[in-house]
Design a protein around this motif. Structure first.
Motif, mmCIF file in Angstrom:
data_model
loop_
_atom_site.group_PDB
_atom_site.id
_atom_site.type_symbol
_atom_site.label_atom_id
_atom_site.label_comp_id
_atom_site.label_asym_id
_atom_site.label_seq_id
_atom_site.Cartn_x
_atom_site.Cartn_y
_atom_site.Cartn_z
ATOM 1 N N ALA A 1 0.858 -1.171 0.042
ATOM 2 C CA ALA A 1 -0.018 -0.099 0.049
ATOM 3 C C ALA A 1 0.836 0.981 0.100
ATOM 4 N N GLY A 2 0.259 2.218 -0.175
ATOM 5 C CA GLY A 2 1.078 3.655 -0.135
ATOM 6 C C GLY A 2 0.250 4.773 -0.990
ATOM 7 N N PRO A 3 0.509 5.974 -0.625
ATOM 8 C CA PRO A 3 -0.188 7.069 -1.400
ATOM 9 C C PRO A 3 -0.059 6.852 -2.867
ATOM 10 N N HIS A 4 -1.025 7.227 -3.581
ATOM 11 C CA HIS A 4 -0.971 6.998 -4.949
ATOM 12 C C HIS A 4 0.071 8.055 -5.603
ATOM 13 N N GLU A 5 0.323 8.955 -4.990
ATOM 14 C CA GLU A 5 1.154 10.056 -5.695
ATOM 15 C C GLU A 5 2.530 9.576 -5.765
ATOM 16 N N THR A 6 2.860 8.547 -4.734
ATOM 17 C CA THR A 6 4.230 7.976 -4.491
ATOM 18 C C THR A 6 4.661 7.100 -5.869
ATOM 19 N N ARG A 7 3.553 6.656 -6.516
ATOM 20 C CA ARG A 7 3.479 5.685 -7.660
ATOM 21 C C ARG A 7 3.411 6.401 -9.157
ATOM 22 N N THR A 8 3.715 7.557 -9.140
ATOM 23 C CA THR A 8 3.697 8.430 -10.136
ATOM 24 C C THR A 8 5.023 8.435 -10.804
ATOM 25 N N ARG A 9 5.278 8.644 -12.237
ATOM 26 C CA ARG A 9 6.309 9.198 -12.855
ATOM 27 C C ARG A 9 6.173 10.191 -13.916
ATOM 28 N N VAL A 10 6.874 11.186 -13.929
ATOM 29 C CA VAL A 10 6.964 11.891 -15.128
ATOM 30 C C VAL A 10 7.950 11.505 -16.089
ATOM 31 N N MET A 11 7.405 11.349 -17.392
ATOM 32 C CA MET A 11 8.371 10.844 -18.229
ATOM 33 C C MET A 11 8.398 11.959 -19.675
ATOM 34 N N LEU A 12 9.652 11.767 -20.309
ATOM 35 C CA LEU A 12 9.800 12.850 -21.448
ATOM 36 C C LEU A 12 10.232 12.011 -22.722
ATOM 37 N N SER A 13 9.230 12.355 -23.659
ATOM 38 C CA SER A 13 9.774 12.049 -25.087
ATOM 39 C C SER A 13 10.617 12.914 -25.449
ATOM 40 N N PRO A 14 11.879 13.295 -25.451
ATOM 41 C CA PRO A 14 12.726 14.459 -25.806
ATOM 42 C C PRO A 14 12.456 14.835 -27.173
ATOM 43 N N ASN A 15 12.720 16.151 -27.437
ATOM 44 C CA ASN A 15 12.584 16.897 -28.757
ATOM 45 C C ASN A 15 13.681 17.717 -28.846
ATOM 46 N N PRO A 16 14.837 17.320 -29.928
ATOM 47 C CA PRO A 16 14.511 16.517 -30.862
ATOM 48 C C PRO A 16 14.876 15.210 -30.581
ATOM 49 N N PRO A 17 13.951 14.248 -31.209
ATOM 50 C CA PRO A 17 14.277 12.909 -30.928
ATOM 51 C C PRO A 17 15.640 12.321 -31.620
ATOM 52 N N ALA A 18 15.982 10.939 -31.255
ATOM 53 C CA ALA A 18 17.303 10.577 -31.777
ATOM 54 C C ALA A 18 17.145 10.470 -33.291
ATOM 55 N N THR A 19 15.879 9.920 -33.417
ATOM 56 C CA THR A 19 15.794 9.737 -35.060
ATOM 57 C C THR A 19 14.777 10.785 -35.343
ATOM 58 N N PRO A 20 15.283 11.898 -36.193
ATOM 59 C CA PRO A 20 14.538 13.025 -36.631
ATOM 60 C C PRO A 20 13.187 12.313 -37.732
ATOM 61 N N SER A 21 12.285 13.232 -37.477
ATOM 62 C CA SER A 21 11.097 13.033 -38.793
ATOM 63 C C SER A 21 11.274 14.278 -39.755
ATOM 64 N N ARG A 22 10.639 13.982 -41.013
ATOM 65 C CA ARG A 22 10.658 14.996 -42.144
ATOM 66 C C ARG A 22 9.323 14.732 -42.763
ATOM 67 N N VAL A 23 8.920 15.910 -43.153
ATOM 68 C CA VAL A 23 7.640 15.842 -43.710
ATOM 69 C C VAL A 23 7.699 15.872 -45.252
#
Length: 280
Positions: free
Chosen positions: A193-215
């Motif tokens: 058991a434990g407070p819900h907040e302690t079971r959260t994580r903030v994750m980041l998909s960084p910009n720019p990505p390792a493999t860039p996109s092109r339109v």
């Protein structure tokens, strides 16, 4: 004594006892796939909503960044190497935020929810990356002339429609500065058991990505969209999500777009962002 041992150089997902798990960031021989020319198609729309309504969805550390604009995107990832040439589709909802972490401040889009139509990317994205992924049926968009329609359903119940009309070729807009896409991940308690907040994580998909996109091509048009109010019988585990999106005020539609491109990162660069310590 059991004979199973982990290979510390490999990635695993349950069930682990059969060995390393092939997926988007690891092939059958533990190799990394090349996504530099991977094709994708995004059909999206934006609308101005209400700042108070969007702020009510943001967890601690997050604030709305600028105008209360909601972006909804239907994305197809085509011919994926890690799926032996198969494709899958996604439906995501994002809002612009600024996150004040324990050691850094980040600006970008918070991905509130992402539906996908295959189990494999859902499992890998939830367990390895912290994406808020769910399953639904996402048929290919229907295009008739200059009109394009995307739909989403679950067990035969349609809960989303997006239609773009008067599509014409346009210049690619300049994107606002962004550190990437942010995710608010949660791991339910497993035996403790434990407070819900302690079971959260903030994750980041960084910009720019390792493999860039092109339109490759970009079109704009007039957009209309709707999330359909649903009940427990129609969507027993997701009606509360769909109804929250249904209730978001639509102050003004800001148009839609269809973007075709190439190049997709496998997100091996995904990282956790330190939050401020939870205090009761």
């Amino acid at each position: 004594m059991g004979g199973f041992l982990f290979d510390e150089a490999a990635r695993y997902r349950m069930p682990v006892l059969f060995g390393p798990t092939p997926g988007p960031r690891q092939g059958p021989e533990l190799e990394q796939f090349d996504g530099s020319d991977a094709p994708f198609t995004v059909t999206g729309a934006r609308f101005e909503s209400d700042a108070q309504a969007l702020t009510a969805l943001l967890p601690a550390g997050f604030d709305l960044d600028g105008a209360p604009v909601v972006t909804v995107e239907h994305t197809i990832l085509h011919d994926l190497q890690w799926l032996a040439g198969r494709s899958y589709s996604m439906l995501g909802v994002k809002v612009p935020v600024v996150f004040s972490g324990a050691s850094e401040t980040l600006r970008g889009a918070l991905l509130l929810v992402l539906w996908e139509n295959r189990a494999e990317p859902i499992l890998s994205g939830r367990e390895e990356l912290g994406f808020n992924k769910l399953f639904c049926d996402l048929p290919d968009p229907m295009t008739v002339g200059a009109t394009r329609t995307c739909r989403a359903s679950w067990d035969g119940h349609g809960f989303f429609d997006l239609t773009l009309t008067d599509l014409t070729l346009a210049d690619v807009p300049v994107s606002r500065p962004s550190d990437g896409v942010l995710h608010y991940a949660y791991m339910p308690p497993m035996g403790m058991a434990g407070p819900h907040e302690t079971r959260t994580r903030v994750m980041l998909s960084p910009n720019p990505p390792a493999t860039p996109s092109r339109v490759v091509s970009y079109q704009t048009g007039t957009a209309s969209l709707s999330f359909v109010r649903s009940d427990f019988q129609q969507m027993p585990t997701m009606f509360h999500i769909v109804n929250t999106l249904h209730e978001l005020p639509v102050r003004q539609m800001l148009g839609g777009f269809v973007m075709q491109g190439r190049g997709k990162s496998d997100l091996h660069e995904q990282r956790m962002v330190a939050q401020h310590a939870f205090t009761k």
